[in-house]
Design a protein around this motif. Structure first.
Motif, PDB file in Angstrom:
ATOM      1  N   GLU A   1     -44.269 -71.828 -84.044  1.00 44.54           N
ATOM      2  CA  GLU A   1     -44.918 -71.198 -82.894  1.00 44.54           C
ATOM      3  C   GLU A   1     -43.972 -70.248 -82.168  1.00 44.54           C
ATOM      4  OE1 GLU A   1     -48.084 -71.259 -81.558  1.00 44.54           O
ATOM      5  OE2 GLU A   1     -48.624 -72.177 -83.478  1.00 44.54           O
TER       6      GLU A   1
ATOM      7  N   VAL B   1     -43.132 -78.629 -87.908  1.00 50.16           N
ATOM      8  CA  VAL B   1     -44.485 -78.164 -88.237  1.00 50.16           C
ATOM      9  C   VAL B   1     -45.133 -77.352 -87.122  1.00 50.16           C
ATOM     10  CG1 VAL B   1     -44.833 -80.128 -89.773  1.00 50.16           C
ATOM     11  CG2 VAL B   1     -45.646 -80.264 -87.420  1.00 50.16           C
ATOM     12  N   CYS B   2     -44.615 -77.461 -85.890  1.00 49.99           N
ATOM     13  CA  CYS B   2     -45.269 -76.781 -84.779  1.00 49.99           C
ATOM     14  C   CYS B   2     -44.313 -75.947 -83.937  1.00 49.99           C
ATOM     15  CB  CYS B   2     -45.990 -77.808 -83.901  1.00 49.99           C
ATOM     16  SG  CYS B   2     -46.886 -77.086 -82.508  1.00 49.99           S
ATOM     17  N   PHE B   3     -43.289 -76.596 -83.387  1.00 47.96           N
ATOM     18  CA  PHE B   3     -42.438 -75.939 -82.397  1.00 47.96           C
ATOM     19  C   PHE B   3     -41.779 -74.677 -82.952  1.00 47.96           C
ATOM     20  CE2 PHE B   3     -38.743 -75.112 -79.855  1.00 47.96           C
ATOM     21  CZ  PHE B   3     -39.088 -75.487 -78.568  1.00 47.96           C
TER      22      PHE B   3
ATOM     23  N   LYS C   1     -42.454 -82.767 -85.287  1.00 50.27           N
ATOM     24  CA  LYS C   1     -43.201 -81.773 -84.510  1.00 50.27           C
ATOM     25  C   LYS C   1     -42.434 -80.454 -84.424  1.00 50.27           C
ATOM     26  CE  LYS C   1     -45.752 -85.192 -81.844  1.00 50.27           C
ATOM     27  NZ  LYS C   1     -45.970 -85.834 -80.520  1.00 50.27           N
TER      28      LYS C   1
ATOM     29  N   LYS D   1     -47.293 -75.671 -73.429  1.00 39.48           N
ATOM     30  CA  LYS D   1     -48.033 -76.279 -74.543  1.00 39.48           C
ATOM     31  C   LYS D   1     -47.175 -77.176 -75.421  1.00 39.48           C
ATOM     32  CE  LYS D   1     -49.187 -73.620 -77.993  1.00 39.48           C
ATOM     33  NZ  LYS D   1     -49.856 -72.593 -78.846  1.00 39.48           N
ATOM     34  N   MET D   2     -45.925 -76.794 -75.641  1.00 37.70           N
ATOM     35  CA  MET D   2     -45.074 -77.535 -76.584  1.00 37.70           C
ATOM     36  C   MET D   2     -44.693 -78.913 -76.034  1.00 37.70           C
ATOM     37  SD  MET D   2     -44.698 -75.787 -79.357  1.00 37.70           S
ATOM     38  CE  MET D   2     -46.394 -75.240 -79.136  1.00 37.70           C
TER      39      MET D   2
END
Length: 287
Positions: free
Chosen positions: A71, A66-68, A63, A124-125
């Motif tokens: 972002e 690919v996201c944290f 995560k 959100k994270m």
């Protein structure tokens, strides 16, 4: 294949506490008593000297990738446009005092939009917090020359909870902290090795070794632009104050500050006892 996590660590305060700050401490029959004065309920300046807080942010590596991290990079580019070759590093003190690229925040509207986006990111994270706060004055007063190094003591306590988290979920992980330079880095590595190889009073070496993927702690400077370290840097201070307020060691200001808003959005991020939902002793530890 077990899930992989990384624990990112940063501190609020430092590990030192000199003779001047200990002048009111009285030691009698190996029990420590502190004179009842404003020193027992210190203001912000005294709290900064007296208490060390260590905050660890647990993030699943997939995560994070690919996201944290993407972002956070997007948030920084939105508010502080910059070349990727010269990344902007989110550092609490620079933001508070508006140094370097954060001079833009002197504009009220820009600061307001940045604050809202940062709070939304915190909320959100997906991550799990463990914060340990130690009263250095009481610790040194009680144990004297036998007192443990405050930073290393807090590190051992965080590692116990982190390995408990990993073992519960049948996961594995490593640890990355901010490099503090020279002899301090060498001592920190040794403190980690002691826990890994010998365990602690509450947790066996086997418990650490079954959870941790590395015999060594990883150390990186702030300028390395690691999103996990930046998160730990931003949350270490408000998380430390949360624990001090909850333990009656810091009086909560009557005026609602930005730190209060941060504490509200991260309140459900702390490591908890899975069945009771209790954070004290699991994600919030006061020594």
């Amino acid at each position: 294949m077990p899930k992989r996590f990384r624990l990112y660590i940063d501190e609020s305060g430092d590990h030192t506490y000199g003779k001047r700050e200990l002048r009111k401490l009285q030691i009698t029959d190996k029990k420590t008593t502190v004179e009842i004065s404003s020193d027992f309920y210190p203001g912000l300046k005294e709290a900064k000297r007296r208490y060390l807080g260590l905050t660890g942010c647990i993030i699943e590596t997939q995560k994070y990738r690919v996201c944290f991290h993407p972002e956070l990079e997007k948030l920084k580019q939105k508010h502080f446009p910059h070349s990727p070759d010269e990344p902007v590093i989110l550092h609490r003190n620079d933001i508070v005092y508006k140094h370097g690229p954060f001079r833009r925040l002197m504009d009220y509207e820009r600061r307001k939009f940045f604050d809202e986006d940062l709070l939304a990111f915190f909320s959100k994270m997906e991550y799990t917090l463990i914060t340990v706060v130690i009263d250095k004055k009481s610790h040194i007063g009680r144990y004297g020359k036998s007192a443990l190094h405050p930073y290393h003591y807090c590190l051992a306590v965080i590692l116990e909870r982190y390995c408990g988290f990993l073992n519960f979920y049948s996961a594995r992980g490593d640890v990355l902290a901010e490099s503090r330079g020279g002899s301090e880095d060498a001592q920190l590595k040794e403190a980690y090795r002691r826990a890994y190889n010998g365990g602690t009073y509450f947790r066996s070496a086997a418990s650490f070794q079954s959870a941790l993927t590395s015999k060594e702690i990883k150390l990186k400077p702030k300028k390395a632009n690691l999103s996990g370290l930046q998160l730990a840097d931003l949350l270490a201070h408000p998380s430390k104050e949360e624990i001090l307020i909850e333990n009656g060691r810091l009086i909560k200001p009557s005026e609602k500050l930005f730190g209060d808003r941060i504490r509200e959005v991260i309140r459900n991020k702390y490591n908890k006892q899975i069945y009771s939902g209790k954070a004290v002793g699991y994600g919030k530890i006061f020594l």
